[in-house]
Design an enzyme around this catalytic site. Sequence first.
Site, short mmCIF file in Angstrom:
data_model
loop_
_atom_site.label_atom_id
_atom_site.label_comp_id
_atom_site.label_asym_id
_atom_site.label_seq_id
_atom_site.Cartn_x
_atom_site.Cartn_y
_atom_site.Cartn_z
N HIS A 22 -5.70 5.23 -1.56
CA HIS A 22 -4.79 4.14 -1.31
C HIS A 22 -4.50 4.08 0.16
O HIS A 22 -3.45 5.05 0.39
CB HIS A 22 -3.73 4.18 -2.21
CG HIS A 22 -2.88 2.98 -2.27
ND1 HIS A 22 -3.13 1.90 -1.53
CD2 HIS A 22 -1.91 2.63 -3.07
CE1 HIS A 22 -2.18 0.83 -1.56
NE2 HIS A 22 -1.78 1.23 -2.56
N GLU A 46 -3.02 -5.70 -13.71
CA GLU A 46 -3.88 -6.49 -12.79
C GLU A 46 -5.20 -6.92 -13.49
O GLU A 46 -5.48 -8.24 -13.45
CB GLU A 46 -4.29 -5.72 -11.56
CG GLU A 46 -5.09 -6.81 -10.54
CD GLU A 46 -5.71 -5.97 -9.44
OE1 GLU A 46 -5.99 -6.38 -8.49
OE2 GLU A 46 -5.78 -4.62 -9.17
N LYS A 68 -10.51 1.31 -3.46
CA LYS A 68 -9.84 2.63 -3.58
C LYS A 68 -10.45 3.77 -4.29
O LYS A 68 -10.00 4.97 -4.20
CB LYS A 68 -8.36 2.29 -3.94
CG LYS A 68 -7.35 1.37 -3.15
CD LYS A 68 -6.39 0.99 -3.79
CE LYS A 68 -5.44 0.07 -2.91
NZ LYS A 68 -5.97 -1.50 -3.03
N PHE A 83 5.21 -1.80 -3.80
CA PHE A 83 6.28 -1.72 -4.18
C PHE A 83 7.57 -2.78 -3.81
O PHE A 83 7.26 -3.33 -2.78
CB PHE A 83 6.78 -0.23 -3.67
CG PHE A 83 6.30 0.99 -4.28
CD1 PHE A 83 5.45 0.82 -5.35
CD2 PHE A 83 6.62 2.27 -3.93
CE1 PHE A 83 4.97 1.92 -6.10
CE2 PHE A 83 6.12 3.38 -4.52
CZ PHE A 83 5.14 3.10 -5.56
N HIS A 96 -6.64 -4.90 -6.35
CA HIS A 96 -5.76 -4.01 -5.66
C HIS A 96 -5.98 -2.48 -6.25
O HIS A 96 -5.93 -1.63 -5.67
CB HIS A 96 -4.34 -4.31 -6.00
CG HIS A 96 -3.25 -3.50 -5.42
ND1 HIS A 96 -3.15 -3.40 -4.16
CD2 HIS A 96 -2.37 -2.82 -6.05
CE1 HIS A 96 -2.01 -2.30 -3.85
NE2 HIS A 96 -1.70 -2.05 -5.25
#
Length: 494
Positions: free
Chosen positions: A422, A397, A417, A481, A386
């Site tokens: 993102h 992470e 990314k 989120f 991610h």
Amino acid sequence: MAAPVAPPLCTWLVAACLSAACSAGEEKQRRHRGAGVGVGGLFGSRHRPGSRRRGGARSGMSMAVALHPERGVVETKKTDVKQRRVVVTGMGVVTPLGHDPDEFYNNLLQGMSGISEIEAFDCSSYPTRIAGEIKSFSTDGWVAPKLAKRMDKFMQYLIMAGKKTLDNAGITEEIMNELEKSRCGVLIGSAMGGMKVFSDAIEALRVSYKKMNPFCVPFATTNMGSAILAMDLGWMGPNYSISTACATSNFCILNAANHIRKGEADLMLCGGSDAPIIPIGLGGFVACRALSQRNSDPTRASRPWDVDRDGFVMGEGSGVLLLEELEHAKQRGAEIYAEFLGGSFTCDAYHMTEPHPEGRGVILCIENALADSGVTKEDINYINAHATSTQMGDLKEFEALTRCFGQNPQLRVNSTKSMTGHLLGAAGGIEAVAAIQAIRTGWVHPNINLDNPEKNDVSLLVGPQKERCDVKVALSNSFGFGGHNSSILFAPFK
């Protein structure tokens, strides 16, 4: 005092009622079998589930006896989700690095950045003035002009990526006409939905409600992209959207796969789409201090795991997969790009924007995804992380990955990314495409801008150049989120 004994007539009446109820239940069961009626037919076509028929037994005893045999029939019809294999037969993207899966992945392999100065609006007063903005995009030939004019860009991206996916999958007009439309579904989500349409409506309302776009409400909702695409295709199967912030695409992909696994669909278009690079989108993320301010050097602004990272860079676009039941794909002679093995969702239940300090939700999500897929941690040798380029997110992470997989020298980890920025709800969609392309090509793309890794031992991370990797099983992570965690797994089809 002795308990009263029921008169013979009462005993006979009770026995007769029970016998009649059982006979009625058996007769109804036979009718249902002959008509092929499923669960919805248990209460008859004229009665809603849970409603009481006039004159029925108030105690519910006879109803319970009557329904009990049929409950067993329903249970025997359950499909074993492990029996139906799910494969990927199509991919479509709209990204800052190209609108074709091969072009997109070739640019990733070359380490090309799609980050640049924002041109769509004047952002000179903002502390962040860079993004993974799509500079060249046309809906010609993909969306009706009148519709495209009123649509939010997230819907334009979604419809274009969805149709490109079908082209990529070899779904010709002839094949489309032969498909059983009730078993074809669309599940493409969005984190932000039609922000531009809604923002424009608010501005118009300052003048008069008469100035508002009459489609502003439906075109602002996240579900309408999937709905419009389904209307265009005539696909009548599962159709909805999921919005779980930046974990949206993975949630949609796994749920779509589950519809196929459970026998509810044969084909599912799935993924995510977002178009947040507008004043309110940029301003909102600036306000919560999430964005990089490396405006003077845009291509080096997104730097996952690097000590000098200062926030993520916004991106926009869409990533869509066509998932298909294996036998259905074989029957139509489809090219199979990879097999979808499984996945998982969890929640940190900790904080709106910060990850759990011990990575509990992420670790649980990965472990559950492995269990669902039937693979071991030793089977995983590629992870599309991610990693967004935020201070806490990247670190937590990475720590979770090392706890789950240890220092496996065969494991390669990268972040798409670093080059695309993102894409919020669409991030997991394009990253699933990147994972599948890694399986197909035998190459994993580099991590650009990783000049000074925060951790000393970063042997898991791919370097500044593409690397050879015979991918056995690929894991793709997306977190959002609200503490939403999602992990999905792909493997070469065998």
